[in-house]
Design a protein around this motif. Sequence first.
Motif, PDB file in Angstrom:
ATOM      1  N   PRO A  14      -3.082  11.813  -0.006  1.00 17.88           N
ATOM      2  CA  PRO A  14      -3.903  10.779  -0.840  1.00 17.88           C
ATOM      3  C   PRO A  14      -3.036   9.999  -2.081  1.00 17.88           C
ATOM      4  O   PRO A  14      -2.432  10.616  -2.800  1.00 17.88           O
ATOM      5  CB  PRO A  14      -4.849  11.688  -1.295  1.00 17.88           C
ATOM      6  N   GLY A  15      -3.152   9.235  -1.844  1.00 15.94           N
ATOM      7  CA  GLY A  15      -2.482   7.768  -3.026  1.00 15.94           C
ATOM      8  C   GLY A  15      -0.924   7.520  -1.653  1.00 15.94           C
ATOM      9  O   GLY A  15      -0.685   6.725  -2.386  1.00 15.94           O
ATOM     10  N   GLY A  16      -0.416   7.769  -0.748  1.00 18.35           N
ATOM     11  CA  GLY A  16       0.672   7.717   0.077  1.00 18.35           C
ATOM     12  C   GLY A  16       0.525   6.489   1.043  1.00 18.35           C
ATOM     13  O   GLY A  16      -0.804   6.051   0.911  1.00 18.35           O
ATOM     14  N   SER A  17       1.316   5.957   1.370  1.00 15.37           N
ATOM     15  CA  SER A  17       1.108   4.337   2.277  1.00 15.37           C
ATOM     16  C   SER A  17       1.344   5.198   3.953  1.00 15.37           C
ATOM     17  O   SER A  17       1.907   6.366   4.230  1.00 15.37           O
ATOM     18  CB  SER A  17       2.499   4.290   1.930  1.00 15.37           C
ATOM     19  N   LEU A  18       1.238   4.377   4.636  1.00 15.87           N
ATOM     20  CA  LEU A  18       2.037   4.496   6.214  1.00 15.87           C
ATOM     21  C   LEU A  18       1.749   3.061   6.699  1.00 15.87           C
ATOM     22  O   LEU A  18       0.938   1.806   6.162  1.00 15.87           O
ATOM     23  CB  LEU A  18       0.200   5.409   6.607  1.00 15.87           C
ATOM     24  N   LEU A  86      -3.647   5.495   0.582  1.00 17.01           N
ATOM     25  CA  LEU A  86      -4.792   6.124   0.665  1.00 17.01           C
ATOM     26  C   LEU A  86      -5.284   7.202   0.218  1.00 17.01           C
ATOM     27  O   LEU A  86      -5.517   8.167  -0.744  1.00 17.01           O
ATOM     28  CB  LEU A  86      -3.737   6.588   2.045  1.00 17.01           C
ATOM     29  N   ARG A  87      -7.147   7.935   1.183  1.00 18.49           N
ATOM     30  CA  ARG A  87      -7.470   8.110   0.569  1.00 18.49           C
ATOM     31  C   ARG A  87      -8.624   9.699   1.632  1.00 18.49           C
ATOM     32  O   ARG A  87      -7.910   8.869   2.634  1.00 18.49           O
ATOM     33  CB  ARG A  87      -9.175   7.052   0.331  1.00 18.49           C
ATOM     34  N   ALA A  88      -8.413  10.543   1.291  1.00 16.67           N
ATOM     35  CA  ALA A  88      -9.212  10.873   2.934  1.00 16.67           C
ATOM     36  C   ALA A  88     -10.461  10.506   3.648  1.00 16.67           C
ATOM     37  O   ALA A  88     -10.564  10.724   4.971  1.00 16.67           O
ATOM     38  CB  ALA A  88      -9.823  12.373   1.804  1.00 16.67           C
ATOM     39  N   GLU A  89     -11.091   9.180   3.061  1.00 14.80           N
ATOM     40  CA  GLU A  89     -11.392   9.254   4.029  1.00 14.80           C
ATOM     41  C   GLU A  89     -11.013   7.746   5.062  1.00 14.80           C
ATOM     42  O   GLU A  89     -12.282   7.043   5.617  1.00 14.80           O
ATOM     43  CB  GLU A  89     -13.217   8.344   3.357  1.00 14.80           C
ATOM     44  N   ASP A  90     -10.210   7.868   4.810  1.00 18.01           N
ATOM     45  CA  ASP A  90      -9.347   6.654   5.586  1.00 18.01           C
ATOM     46  C   ASP A  90      -9.151   7.872   6.761  1.00 18.01           C
ATOM     47  O   ASP A  90      -8.540   7.230   7.472  1.00 18.01           O
ATOM     48  CB  ASP A  90      -8.146   6.253   5.062  1.00 18.01           C
TER      49      ASP A  90
END
Lengths: 121, 109
Positions: A14-18, A86-90
């Motif tokens: 969570p909080g990361g990027s992709l 990013l969040r868990a719901e993504d």
Amino acid sequence: EVQLVESGGGVVRPGGSLRLSCAASGFTFDDYGMSWVRQAPGKGLEWVSGINWNGDSTVYGDSVKGRFTISRDNAKNSLYLQMNSLRAEDTALYHCARCSTTSCYSALDYWGQGTLVTVSS
Amino acid sequence: QSALTQPPSASGSPGQSVTISCTGTSSDVGGYNYVSWYQQHPGKAPKLMIYEVSKRPSGVPDRFSGSKSGNTASLTVSGLQAEDEADYYCSSYAGSNNVFGTGTKVTVL
């Protein structure tokens, strides 16, 4: 034959990027708008973002606005989705899809198989 | 934007017809003739079945038809076949972006 092949998915905290990529072939890429659509496990389709044929018009769903950025490189026949904060719901399977016209107001006529994004600590 | 409303399930025997509704608002379904329908089999990518309310892409059987009245669009599958068992989603242009329906699971009895 139209082919859309997504890549770049994986597990992120969570909080990361992709950054997702979609390689297109079998058609003239810059004749069409392109979109990203996601599907959470066991859930329905959710439209994420769209971009017109030359990249100068982009639109986003409310749930990703301000966090995701769609872009394209017509010289490389490629579509991208930069996903930040990013969040868990993504967590979802992300599909690349071709719009049936130069913009994405009509329909999505070809779809890739998707790349899986999992947001988890 | 809110998802378009579809019934969770629909069913019919082989050879019968089934109709799926897709209800939105005047800001999406009712405001534009850009309603499309997608079929999705388990583990597969969605497939476009109907676009611009009632047009069929090449290769889609004429058993599939679409219509719209006011804020509600409909997909009818006539002469149901076993391979029609799948999830179906509607979608509509909504002025600046697009929205999908909640999805309907069609079962062939």
